[in-house]
Design a protein around this motif. Structure first.
Motif, short mmCIF file in Angstrom:
data_model
loop_
_atom_site.label_atom_id
_atom_site.label_comp_id
_atom_site.label_asym_id
_atom_site.label_seq_id
_atom_site.Cartn_x
_atom_site.Cartn_y
_atom_site.Cartn_z
N ILE A 1 -11.11 6.88 1.01
CA ILE A 1 -10.88 5.44 0.86
C ILE A 1 -9.45 5.11 1.26
CG2 ILE A 1 -10.70 3.54 -0.80
CD1 ILE A 1 -12.99 4.87 -2.35
N VAL A 2 -9.30 4.08 2.08
CA VAL A 2 -7.98 3.58 2.48
C VAL A 2 -7.87 2.13 2.05
CG1 VAL A 2 -6.39 3.19 4.38
CG2 VAL A 2 -7.97 5.12 4.48
N SER A 3 -6.77 1.78 1.39
CA SER A 3 -6.53 0.40 0.95
C SER A 3 -5.25 -0.12 1.60
CB SER A 3 -6.41 0.35 -0.57
OG SER A 3 -6.21 -0.98 -1.01
N GLY A 4 -5.37 -1.20 2.37
CA GLY A 4 -4.20 -1.76 3.03
C GLY A 4 -4.55 -2.33 4.39
N ILE A 5 -3.58 -2.62 5.18
CA ILE A 5 -2.15 -2.47 4.94
C ILE A 5 -1.67 -3.70 4.18
CG2 ILE A 5 0.12 -2.25 6.01
CD1 ILE A 5 -1.34 -1.12 8.49
N ASN A 6 -0.99 -3.48 3.05
CA ASN A 6 -0.50 -4.59 2.25
C ASN A 6 0.64 -5.30 2.96
OD1 ASN A 6 -0.58 -5.96 -0.44
ND2 ASN A 6 1.57 -5.37 -0.41
N HIS A 7 0.68 -6.62 2.82
CA HIS A 7 1.73 -7.44 3.42
C HIS A 7 2.94 -7.46 2.49
CE1 HIS A 7 -1.05 -9.87 6.31
NE2 HIS A 7 -1.52 -8.65 6.09
N GLY A 8 3.72 -6.41 2.47
CA GLY A 8 4.88 -6.29 1.60
C GLY A 8 4.86 -4.95 0.90
N PRO A 9 5.97 -4.57 0.26
CA PRO A 9 6.07 -3.25 -0.36
C PRO A 9 5.28 -3.14 -1.65
CG PRO A 9 8.04 -4.54 -0.82
CD PRO A 9 7.21 -5.36 0.12
N ASN A 10 4.89 -1.92 -1.95
CA ASN A 10 4.36 -1.57 -3.27
C ASN A 10 5.11 -0.33 -3.74
OD1 ASN A 10 2.29 -3.41 -4.22
ND2 ASN A 10 1.12 -2.80 -2.42
N LEU A 11 6.32 -0.57 -4.19
CA LEU A 11 7.24 0.49 -4.59
C LEU A 11 7.42 0.47 -6.10
CD1 LEU A 11 9.94 -0.29 -1.87
CD2 LEU A 11 8.50 1.76 -1.90
N ALA A 12 7.76 1.65 -6.64
CA ALA A 12 8.14 1.75 -8.05
C ALA A 12 7.09 1.10 -8.95
CB ALA A 12 9.54 1.15 -8.26
N THR A 13 7.52 0.26 -9.89
CA THR A 13 6.59 -0.34 -10.85
C THR A 13 5.70 -1.41 -10.24
OG1 THR A 13 8.42 -1.76 -11.55
CG2 THR A 13 7.93 0.17 -12.91
N ASP A 14 5.92 -1.76 -8.96
CA ASP A 14 4.98 -2.65 -8.28
C ASP A 14 3.56 -2.11 -8.33
OD1 ASP A 14 6.74 -4.61 -7.58
OD2 ASP A 14 7.00 -3.95 -5.51
N VAL A 15 3.41 -0.79 -8.42
CA VAL A 15 2.07 -0.21 -8.40
C VAL A 15 1.24 -0.67 -9.59
CG1 VAL A 15 2.86 1.83 -7.13
CG2 VAL A 15 2.73 1.92 -9.63
N LEU A 16 1.89 -1.13 -10.66
CA LEU A 16 1.16 -1.60 -11.84
C LEU A 16 0.52 -2.96 -11.62
CD1 LEU A 16 3.76 -0.61 -14.59
CD2 LEU A 16 1.69 0.64 -13.94
N TYR A 17 1.03 -3.73 -10.69
CA TYR A 17 0.53 -5.07 -10.42
C TYR A 17 -0.33 -5.15 -9.17
CZ TYR A 17 4.47 -6.08 -13.55
OH TYR A 17 5.35 -6.09 -14.60
N SER A 18 -0.19 -4.17 -8.30
CA SER A 18 -0.74 -4.26 -6.96
C SER A 18 -2.26 -4.13 -6.91
CB SER A 18 -0.13 -3.14 -6.09
OG SER A 18 -0.82 -3.01 -4.88
N GLY A 19 -2.91 -5.11 -6.26
CA GLY A 19 -4.33 -4.98 -5.99
C GLY A 19 -4.62 -3.90 -4.97
#
Length: 255
Positions: free
Chosen positions: A92-110
């Motif tokens: 499974i591949v999810s993306g490419i997201n329009h913007g970073p998903n770094l550090a604690t962003d992973v907790l919010y990222s769809g």
């Protein structure tokens, strides 16, 4: 190789379309199951109080591709793909997201949450983001993932683990290389602007700015800031095992 592709920016987004074009060239079968509209920052939410519409999405001149637009979240997309459409992807591949998903962003990222959902189902999963605030050229990130996916497919990941990839928003020639990293430290100084709708009801609009903490050399934040692609293994067992005995020493009793 059978690949399931999703995102949180919607099936029409430039990021997924760029990745779609690259993955279609390497997959025996490519299944695109993505939200019908943007669902950014929805984390691991799922739809339980309304129906989830599933519409076949037109695909032209790609005999190895099937696509669906889902009226739900990224996690919904994975659940629908695996448990309703009965697709059987190898990866499974999810993306490419329009913007970073770094550090604690992973907790919010769809975007990351879709990969988490894949890992929960025991399928190797990777989330990929283009780490720029207004990204426009997704080609370097898409080409990297198309090259990376066969390598990933040839190696087993531990249970409950996914890979989170952030590609710096730079021309291909300016990307310095690839680093395996840990999650770094960022925070947001949120600002809630109080407003009033035409009927006089108060609402708030959230804004604010990003604040980078002190990040070590092996963090995802430092890697991307230095022009490197970061590949971060993320394990979603949130138990803090190191303090379990300390909590036991509290002698918590029922009565």
């Amino acid at each position: 190789m059978r690949i399931l592709l999703t995102n949180d920016d919607g099936i029409h987004a430039a990021g997924i379309r760029s990745l779609w074009a690259e993955l279609a060239q390497i997959a025996n079968e490519l299944f695109v199951v993505a939200p019908d509209a943007e669902r950014s920052a929805c984390s691991q939410s799922i739809t339980v109080h309304q129906p989830i519409r599933v519409d076949k999405f037109p695909v032209e001149n790609q005999s190895n591709v099937q696509a669906w637009a889902i009226a739900g979240t990224p996690a919904d997309c994975i659940k629908i793909a695996l448990e309703a459409l009965n697709l059987e992807p190898d990866l499974i591949v999810s993306g490419i997201n329009h913007g970073p998903n770094l550090a604690t962003d992973v907790l919010y990222s769809g975007t990351v949450s879709a990969a988490i959902e894949g890992a929960l189902h025991g399928i190797p999963s990777v989330a990929v983001s283009l780490a720029g605030r207004n990204p426009s050229d997704f080609t370097p990130a898409a080409r990297f993932i198309a090259k990376f996916v066969p390598t990933m497919a040839g190696h087993a990941l531990p249970p409950n683990t996914l890979l989170n990839v952030n590609v710096p928003d730079l021309p291909q020639a300016d990307i310095q290389g690839v680093r395996v990293t840990k999650l770094g430290s960022i925070a947001y100084e949120n600002v809630f602007e109080k407003r009033q709708d035409p009927r006089g009801r108060v609402y708030y609009w959230m804004g604010g700015s990003l604040v980078y903490g002190d990040n070590e050399s092996d963090s995802d934040v430092t890697a991307v800031q230095s022009g490197y692609i970061s590949v971060t293994p993320v394990h979603f067992d949130l138990t803090n095992y190191t303090i379990m005995n300390m909590i036991r020493d509290w002698k918590i009793e029922l009565n």
